[in-house]
Structures are given as C-alpha cells and as structure tokens.
Write an enzyme that holds these catalytic residues in place. Structure first.
Site, mmCIF file in Angstrom:
data_model
loop_
_atom_site.group_PDB
_atom_site.id
_atom_site.type_symbol
_atom_site.label_atom_id
_atom_site.label_comp_id
_atom_site.label_asym_id
_atom_site.label_seq_id
_atom_site.Cartn_x
_atom_site.Cartn_y
_atom_site.Cartn_z
ATOM 1 N N HIS A 1 0.831 -1.191 0.000
ATOM 2 C CA HIS A 1 0.000 0.000 0.000
ATOM 3 C C HIS A 1 0.876 1.255 0.000
ATOM 4 O O HIS A 1 2.082 1.189 0.270
ATOM 5 C CB HIS A 1 -0.928 0.001 1.201
ATOM 6 N N SER B 1 -21.804 5.936 -38.398
ATOM 7 C CA SER B 1 -21.451 6.668 -37.173
ATOM 8 C C SER B 1 -19.954 6.915 -37.022
ATOM 9 O O SER B 1 -19.536 7.581 -36.081
ATOM 10 C CB SER B 1 -21.938 5.880 -35.948
ATOM 11 N N LEU C 1 -13.508 -3.162 -29.239
ATOM 12 C CA LEU C 1 -13.638 -2.607 -27.886
ATOM 13 C C LEU C 1 -12.345 -2.751 -27.082
ATOM 14 O O LEU C 1 -12.357 -3.034 -25.886
ATOM 15 C CB LEU C 1 -14.811 -3.262 -27.137
ATOM 16 N N THR D 1 -25.028 -2.230 -31.338
ATOM 17 C CA THR D 1 -23.715 -1.635 -31.604
ATOM 18 C C THR D 1 -22.766 -2.657 -32.216
ATOM 19 O O THR D 1 -22.020 -2.355 -33.152
ATOM 20 C CB THR D 1 -23.105 -1.076 -30.300
ATOM 21 N N ARG E 1 -11.399 4.288 -21.485
ATOM 22 C CA ARG E 1 -11.418 2.820 -21.599
ATOM 23 C C ARG E 1 -10.282 2.207 -20.787
ATOM 24 O O ARG E 1 -10.441 1.170 -20.148
ATOM 25 C CB ARG E 1 -11.239 2.393 -23.067
ATOM 26 N N ARG F 1 -6.700 1.606 -27.637
ATOM 27 C CA ARG F 1 -5.699 1.925 -28.664
ATOM 28 C C ARG F 1 -5.090 3.290 -28.355
ATOM 29 O O ARG F 1 -5.539 4.326 -28.845
ATOM 30 C CB ARG F 1 -6.343 1.893 -30.055
ATOM 31 N N ALA G 1 -20.901 9.721 -28.390
ATOM 32 C CA ALA G 1 -20.422 10.749 -29.323
ATOM 33 C C ALA G 1 -21.597 11.156 -30.193
ATOM 34 O O ALA G 1 -22.224 10.309 -30.828
ATOM 35 C CB ALA G 1 -19.283 10.192 -30.176
ATOM 36 N N CYS H 1 -5.332 1.015 6.379
ATOM 37 C CA CYS H 1 -6.011 -0.237 6.733
ATOM 38 C C CYS H 1 -5.490 -0.767 8.057
ATOM 39 O O CYS H 1 -4.349 -0.520 8.446
ATOM 40 C CB CYS H 1 -5.844 -1.268 5.628
ATOM 41 N N GLU I 1 1.180 3.789 2.000
ATOM 42 C CA GLU I 1 1.857 4.130 3.251
ATOM 43 C C GLU I 1 3.133 3.312 3.427
ATOM 44 O O GLU I 1 4.158 3.846 3.858
ATOM 45 C CB GLU I 1 0.921 3.863 4.447
#
Length: 366
Positions: free
Chosen positions: A53, A171, A207, A199, A187, A210, A157, A78, A55
C-alpha cells in the site's frame, strides 16, 4: 494557517495516487507523503492490488527519518490483514507522530477503525482533509464497496442536434481524433466496457484500448444480447481466451451458439427477463460479484436509454461534434420512451466542459 501547511502535501498525495489510475482495481487509488520539518522526505502510491500500500511504500523509503514525521495519506490506513499486512501497525512502528487522512475507508473492515487504532497508540490524527477531492478520486471504489455494484459511466459521441448516427446507420467518425483519444483514455481506466447487440451488429467493434503512449490494459467486454442476434464471428469475441468477455443474455440461448461461444472462451451469463429484455440491475450486481468496479457504456441508444431509465448510470461523458446530421430517422443518443415532464429529466452535477480539437467534452455526475 494550518490548512495552508497541509494542503500542498495532501494534493501531492492525490497526484501520486492518480499515477496508478486504472491499475489498482478492485483496490482504491491511494497516495502517501511523509513530511518532516516542513520537508518532504518520502512519497509512495499503491501501484496494483496485491502490492504494498501507499503508506508502506513511503515509510520504507523514509526509513528511520520517519520517526517524528507527519504522514499524509489520501485514504484511511487499513488495520486488517488482507493480501498485505495492516498499514496502521507499520505507521506506529515507524514512529510517525501525526497522520493527516483524506477520507475514511468505506470498507466495514476498516471504516474508522484505522483512525481509532492510530489514536489509541498515541498518534495525532486529522481526518477528512480535502475530503471531497479524495472521494472523487475513488468514486468507483466507494460505490462498489457500499453497494456491491460497479460505477457506471455513460459515454456517447453525438452531433449538435443529438444524433449518434445518420439515418443509414453510419457513425464513424462523428468526433475527431483528440476526442477519440480521450475516449480510449477512459477505456484504459475502467474495468469493463458494455455495449448492446445493436452496436456490435452495426459496427463490429473490438472494444480494445488503442493508445499511442503509456501502459495499456484492455478492459473486460460485456455484450448485452437478449435476442441472441450478435454473430458468433463478431470481432469482440476473437480474443476471449486471453481477455474477459461476458455475453449477457436471456434463457432460450440456442445450444449451438452457446457451445461455440464457450469454446472461444466467452463467459455466458443468463439473466432474468425484465420488461422483455435483460435485467440490467441484476447484470450490475453480477458484474460486482465478479470484482468489476467500473463500467463504461459505449454508445447505443437502446442500452443508454434503458440504463438511464433504471437509474443505473453514475456519470455521463458526452462528446459533442460541431456537426448537424438531422432527420427524424437518424438515431438520438438516448432511446426508449423518454420522460413526459421536464421535472423528470436527468440532471448533471459538478459538470465540466472541455474543448478537444473541434469537439466539446461535456461530463458530470448524476
């Protein structure tokens, strides 16, 4: 005056935490700074789940110089044994005299207990410093811990007149390269991308992320297809053995389709039917159960409208292009029946508007 002394160090802790954006899930992003005699002697941040962590990283760097110093940490330390030992014990052992905490950890295993442990061991604690900024840093983690569901970003968009495609379905591309680059940055920060069947059928997207610079980590892909119409040959399924792909559907999935998808490594999630479609609330709970803390919905009027109607969206990111598409048959950004009165409209708060090239990015929380 005290606030002015603490402010730059906590803001530095926040900047450090952001270095691991998109890398720590299901853990939060956390930064830490050790200060002694008004000088920074060590810094650290949590890089990835399972690693030390923030710390611990900072205290190891500080070594013996940590004794009598002040520790700034964006999230409550923690106090329980998980994949790593308790940070509170290390803080006490290092001889830290004061801890400035940004926000309490919402995790019931920690919440308030870490602060009490430090106080019990003679360490002065200032809690809730720059609280709102620290909460914003880990919005997805906080929601996930409190509800068991992921933080949901709705991205779209669209043209100036609110169209996401022409009447023929074209599109690509409504927005310019800078806007698309920013979309890929988002993403790269989320655990998963979710799209509807429409879609996938229209655009056949991969998906994936890049980006030309920096570390890239492809999110899980979630395909919502209650009508079993997405082609098994769709590109989104092509690397399912290497990267998680979830096919969310309803009962009645043909055996041939099921077998083909499973052989490709796709995880099939059969959900309840709600108003003739996949129960999206159940889907969010199932994703949370799989450790997915953040999801971005990538376009599609139908799924966007359904997620908004079910009140499952936490943040909206709209990319607005200086174009007018027009036509009653060109799809808008949000499908469904829509509202009947303006008082029912979805309102954004903490909204910001940024120009990227010729496009505007409008985003805010719901």
């Amino acid at each position: 005056m005290t606030r002015n002394l603490h402010d730059p160090h906590m803001r530095r802790a926040l900047d450090l935490a952001r270095k691991a954006e998109g890398q720590t899930s299901p853990n939060p992003m956390v930064g830490a700074v050790v200060v002694k005699s008004s000088k920074v002697i060590a810094e650290g941040y949590h890089k990835k789940a399972g690693l030390p962590h923030a710390e611990i990283v900072a205290l190891r760097k500080a070594g013996s110089k940590a004794r009598g110093a002040i520790l700034y940490v964006s999230l409550e330390p923690c106090c329980h044994h998980g994949k790593t030992p308790p940070c509170t014990e290390a803080i006490v052992a290092a001889g830290i005299k004061k801890v400035v905490v940004g926000v309490r950890d919402p995790n019931p295993l920690v919440s308030g207990k870490g602060i009490r442990y430090l106080k019990k061991n003679g360490i002065e604690v200032i809690a809730g410093f720059l609280k709102r900024d620290c909460e914003r840093l880990n919005e997805s983690f906080i929601k996930y811990i409190r509800t068991g569901r992921p933080w949901v970003i709705l991205k779209s968009a669209l043209s100036l007149d609110g169209k996401i495609a022409t009447r023929t379905g074209e599109s690509q591309w409504i927005t310019g390269p800078k806007a698309r680059e920013y979309s890929h940055q988002i993403r790269n920060r989320v655990d998963a991308i979710m799209v509807g069947a429409g879609t996938v059928c229209a655009d056949d997207p991969r998906l994936t992320v890049r980006l030309k610079k920096g570390a890239v980590q492809n999110p899980a892909r979630i395909i919502v297809d209650g009508k079993h119409c997405v082609p098994v040959s769709a590109r989104v399924f092509s690397n399912a053995r290497r990267e998680q792909v979830i096919y969310a559907t309803l009962e009645g999935l043909p055996a041939v389709r099921k077998n083909k998808l499973q052989k490709m490594g796709v995880e099939i999630l059969v959900l309840k039917r709600k108003r003739g479609r996949v129960d999206l609330t159940q889907l969010m709970s199932e994703l949370g159960a799989r450790g997915i803390t953040s999801v971005m919905i990538e376009g599609g009027a139908e799924i966007s409208g359904n997620m908004l109607a079910e009140k499952l969206v936490d943040r909206v990111v709209y990319f607005l292009a200086p174009k007018i598409i027009g036509g009653k048959d060109a799809p808008g950004a949000v499908g469904g029946q829509g509202i009947s009165q303006l008082k029912e409209a979805v309102l954004l708060k903490d909204m910001k508007v940024v120009r990227l090239g010729d496009d505007l990015v409008i985003e805010g929380n719901i």
